[in-house]
Design a protein around this motif. Structure first.
Motif, mmCIF file in Angstrom:
data_model
loop_
_atom_site.group_PDB
_atom_site.id
_atom_site.type_symbol
_atom_site.label_atom_id
_atom_site.label_comp_id
_atom_site.label_asym_id
_atom_site.label_seq_id
_atom_site.Cartn_x
_atom_site.Cartn_y
_atom_site.Cartn_z
ATOM 1 N N ILE A 75 -87.661 2.435 11.782
ATOM 2 C CA ILE A 75 -86.322 2.718 12.314
ATOM 3 C C ILE A 75 -86.145 4.220 12.529
ATOM 4 O O ILE A 75 -85.637 4.657 13.575
ATOM 5 N N LEU A 76 -86.556 5.027 11.556
ATOM 6 C CA LEU A 76 -86.427 6.484 11.689
ATOM 7 C C LEU A 76 -87.302 7.021 12.811
ATOM 8 O O LEU A 76 -86.908 7.949 13.529
ATOM 9 N N ILE A 93 -90.308 -0.741 7.231
ATOM 10 C CA ILE A 93 -89.322 -0.989 8.289
ATOM 11 C C ILE A 93 -88.375 0.198 8.429
ATOM 12 O O ILE A 93 -88.015 0.592 9.551
ATOM 13 N N SER A 94 -87.978 0.794 7.310
ATOM 14 C CA SER A 94 -87.108 1.981 7.388
ATOM 15 C C SER A 94 -87.834 3.135 8.080
ATOM 16 O O SER A 94 -87.208 3.893 8.841
ATOM 17 N N ASP A 95 -89.150 3.261 7.842
ATOM 18 C CA ASP A 95 -89.934 4.287 8.555
ATOM 19 C C ASP A 95 -89.911 4.028 10.056
ATOM 20 O O ASP A 95 -89.747 4.958 10.862
ATOM 21 N N ARG A 121 -93.101 9.182 -3.006
ATOM 22 C CA ARG A 121 -92.404 7.939 -2.666
ATOM 23 C C ARG A 121 -93.386 6.775 -2.575
ATOM 24 O O ARG A 121 -93.149 5.693 -3.128
ATOM 25 N N MET A 155 -93.955 8.778 10.200
ATOM 26 C CA MET A 155 -92.535 9.133 10.251
ATOM 27 C C MET A 155 -92.377 10.653 10.240
ATOM 28 O O MET A 155 -91.579 11.215 11.011
ATOM 29 N N SER A 195 -97.740 5.052 6.907
ATOM 30 C CA SER A 195 -96.454 4.827 7.568
ATOM 31 C C SER A 195 -95.533 6.033 7.398
ATOM 32 O O SER A 195 -94.873 6.476 8.356
ATOM 33 N N MET A 225 -89.683 -3.362 3.348
ATOM 34 C CA MET A 225 -88.430 -2.698 3.720
ATOM 35 C C MET A 225 -88.638 -1.192 3.879
ATOM 36 O O MET A 225 -88.015 -0.552 4.724
ATOM 37 N N THR A 226 -89.534 -0.627 3.064
ATOM 38 C CA THR A 226 -89.831 0.807 3.191
ATOM 39 C C THR A 226 -90.479 1.102 4.531
ATOM 40 O O THR A 226 -90.102 2.052 5.220
#
Length: 317
Positions: A214-215, A210-212, A153, A118, A114, A207-208
């Motif tokens: 979104i970016l 999902i943040s990917d 990360r 990104m 993921s 959540m990690t």
């Protein structure tokens, strides 16, 4: 293996059932999985070889692609060989350290995949929105920082899963109704409170990811805005063409995980379907990714044709 052998009360081996209810068909079910796995291994190895030996492919985009190929190999290899050994050899036992190791690499590879997608979206954003500054922004030093950052990360996100399992006592059954070890599946076997495991497993990694997403969506929104400002249709087509393969890989990776109808559909299916789907998810994207990039990326397509034409000539000789 030594890394995860940290429990003072190390339980005995676990038993991986395979696909419950389809034990008699295990031999036949293993055949398509083996074929797809071989395609994934061969395709990604050819991709890595071409990127390594062809100087024209020594660009940031192809460096991230090579990292994606390595992670895909790790993802499929962490699960499928054990699955095939269960199907064909009846090798159902797995030690506790082995179970933790398999779980770690499966989850780590997924989260890292993921993050790589990104990073590749950022690469395409720079290439299309700031083409004149592409080489000055994505310098080798910057690329190394990105790679180290996303790898570290992913490691930090998944490593706590290991310690959350090590702390649990396993005094009930050690039979896992699956083909590989995954965090919650193993945690359910514990005779202790696993609320922390459930909270961490479903909140932090999800959540990690999902943040990917979104970016990635933000990057492609900016890319589309820049593309539609281009003066000619040909220029717009060329710009979008460079993103085609990446978009296909993104859809293959995220669509099954985030499809709104998938949870409802899975709830109506048998456990056997859940397990088959889980195994397909760790082997089909790694098998299709090199095919997609080989077909839709001109530089790779040309090198693949040359590669196989040379091999064909040598074979005839």
């Amino acid at each position: 293996m030594v890394l995860f052998n940290l429990s003072s009360d190390n339980p005995g081996p676990f038993i991986l059932v395979g696909i419950p209810g389809l034990e008699q068909a295990h031999v036949w079910i293993g055949i398509p999985f083996c074929i797809i796995y071989i395609v994934a291994i061969v395709g990604n190895c050819i991709l890595l070889y071409l990127i390594l030996v062809e100087r024209s492919l020594h660009e940031p985009m192809f460096f991230f692609l090579s990292m994606l190929a390595k992670t895909d190999l790790t993802l499929s290899t962490a699960g499928i060989p054990k699955t095939l050994s269960i199907f064909w050899l009846g090798a159902r036992e797995i030690t506790f350290p082995g179970c933790l190791t398999q779980m770690f690499f499966l989850h780590y590879s997924f989260v890292l995949d993921s993050a790589i997608l990104m990073a590749m979206a950022f690469d395409r954003y720079v290439a299309i929105c700031s083409p004149l500054r592409y080489n000055s922004i994505l310098t080798p030093k910057t690329i190394i920082k990105i790679v180290v950052g996303i790898s570290f990360r992913s490691f930090c996100i998944i490593l706590p899963d290991v310690f959350l399992l090590i702390r649990l006592p396993f005094c009930r059954t050690r039979i896992i109704p699956h083909t590989y070890c995954e965090h919650i599946g193993v945690a359910w076997l514990a005779c202790a409170d696993i609320s922390i495991n459930i909270w961490y497993a479903f909140c932090i990694p999800i959540m990690t990811v999902i943040s990917d997403v979104i970016l990635i969506a933000v990057s492609y929104t900016l890319i589309l805005c820049a593309v539609f400002r281009l003066p000619s249709y040909e220029a717009r087509q060329k710009a979008l063409g460079t993103c085609g393969s990446h978009v296909c890989v993104i859809l293959m990776f995220y669509t099954p995980a985030f499809s709104p109808s998938l949870p409802t559909a899975l709830d109506t299916m048998s456990p056997a379907f859940h397990i088959v789907f889980a195994n397909l998810y760790i082997v089909i994207p790694p098998a299709l990714n090199p095919i997609v990039y080989g077909m839709k990326t001109k530089q790779i397509r040309e090198k693949v044709i040359i590669f196989f034409s040379i091999k064909g000539t040598l074979w005839k000789c």
